[in-house]
Design an enzyme around this catalytic site. Structure first.
Site, PDB file in Angstrom:
ATOM      1  N   GLY A 185      -3.370  -2.227   3.004  1.00  0.00           N
ATOM      2  CA  GLY A 185      -2.288  -2.809   2.124  1.00  0.00           C
ATOM      3  C   GLY A 185      -1.903  -1.716   1.148  1.00  0.00           C
ATOM      4  N   GLN A 219       5.290   0.566  -4.119  1.00  0.00           N
ATOM      5  CA  GLN A 219       3.939   2.067  -3.800  1.00  0.00           C
ATOM      6  C   GLN A 219       4.989   2.626  -3.093  1.00  0.00           C
ATOM      7  OE1 GLN A 219       0.537  -0.321  -2.439  1.00  0.00           O
ATOM      8  NE2 GLN A 219      -0.085   1.824  -3.254  1.00  0.00           N
ATOM      9  N   CYS A 267      -6.902   2.559  -4.156  1.00  0.00           N
ATOM     10  CA  CYS A 267      -5.174   2.543  -4.069  1.00  0.00           C
ATOM     11  C   CYS A 267      -5.194   3.956  -3.867  1.00  0.00           C
ATOM     12  CB  CYS A 267      -4.507   1.672  -5.400  1.00  0.00           C
ATOM     13  SG  CYS A 267      -3.070   1.562  -5.624  1.00  0.00           S
ATOM     14  N   LEU A 268      -3.919   3.621  -2.716  1.00  0.00           N
ATOM     15  CA  LEU A 268      -3.078   4.658  -1.786  1.00  0.00           C
ATOM     16  C   LEU A 268      -2.017   5.423  -3.390  1.00  0.00           C
ATOM     17  CD1 LEU A 268      -1.680   3.815   1.103  1.00  0.00           C
ATOM     18  CD2 LEU A 268      -4.391   4.930   1.007  1.00  0.00           C
ATOM     19  N   HIS A 271      -5.048  -8.119  -4.555  1.00  0.00           N
ATOM     20  CA  HIS A 271      -4.611  -6.325  -5.220  1.00  0.00           C
ATOM     21  C   HIS A 271      -3.143  -6.184  -4.782  1.00  0.00           C
ATOM     22  CE1 HIS A 271      -5.317  -1.963  -5.535  1.00  0.00           C
ATOM     23  NE2 HIS A 271      -4.585  -2.039  -5.054  1.00  0.00           N
ATOM     24  N   GLU A 272      -2.247  -5.983  -3.645  1.00  0.00           N
ATOM     25  CA  GLU A 272      -1.086  -5.704  -2.986  1.00  0.00           C
ATOM     26  C   GLU A 272      -0.024  -6.593  -3.994  1.00  0.00           C
ATOM     27  OE1 GLU A 272      -0.509  -2.968  -2.063  1.00  0.00           O
ATOM     28  OE2 GLU A 272      -2.843  -3.181  -0.638  1.00  0.00           O
ATOM     29  N   HIS A 306       0.586  -5.730  -7.366  1.00  0.00           N
ATOM     30  CA  HIS A 306       1.767  -4.693  -7.320  1.00  0.00           C
ATOM     31  C   HIS A 306       2.969  -5.087  -7.139  1.00  0.00           C
ATOM     32  CE1 HIS A 306      -0.079  -0.325  -6.338  1.00  0.00           C
ATOM     33  NE2 HIS A 306      -1.213  -1.069  -5.746  1.00  0.00           N
TER      34      HIS A 306
END
Length: 169
Positions: free
Chosen positions: A47, A52, A97-98, A139-140, A143
């Site tokens: 994701g 991000q 997480c990225l 999660h996304e 963000h």
């Protein structure tokens, strides 16, 4: 297509609430989604939210774990999304997480949700999700509201390097 720079924890863009997208279906939005898709795949992610990659827009993409297979990866773009829980049931699981590379945290999420939003052509999307699918979307979505998973840890000690957690937990 281009691989975009991923913002890391500490960058202020990750803590801001994003703006709604007004130009649904535009070539600009499609290009952003294509670049985000390439970036997510390059980083081996499941994701990626617009903040991000330094874009303050209400947009994220994700790989649907209910569809992915060895031969096919389907990426969903969700524009101006909304989510709602459809059950009080929650589950705890380790998340990465990225924007926080190499780290994992134990996070409690709703087990079943409903999400709505728009696709790349401006068509409305409505879907129910559970398990990993629901976790990824939540999660996304966080963000887009300036929330990192580190603020949702089940316990302050439920965070660490992925290699250590995978070895000992």
């Amino acid at each position: 297509m281009a691989i975009l720079k991923i913002a890391k924890i500490g960058h202020p863009i990750l803590l801001k609430k994003t703006n709604n997208i007004k130009d649904l279906g535009s070539e600009k939005i499609k290009q952003i989604v294509y670049d985000m898709s390439e970036t997510m795949m390059d980083a081996d992610g499941i994701g990626l939210a617009a903040p991000q990659v330094h874009i303050n827009q209400r947009l994220f993409i994700f790989r649907n774990p209910d569809i992915d297979s060895k031969d096919k990866i389907e990426i969903t773009a969700l524009i101006n999304p909304k989510i709602e829980k459809i059950s009080e049931e929650t589950e705890d699981a380790w998340e990465g997480c990225l924007s926080i590379p190499g780290m994992l945290g134990l996070v409690r999420r709703f087990s079943k949700i409903k999400y709505t939003g728009y696709d790349l052509n401006g068509n409305k999307i409505t879907n129910n999700a559970e398990g990993l699918h629901a976790r990824i979307v939540q999660h996304e979505y966080d963000h887009l509201n300036g929330i990192l998973y580190t603020s949702r840890l089940t316990h302050k000690d439920a965070f660490g390097y992925a290699e250590e957690i995978e070895k000992y937990c």
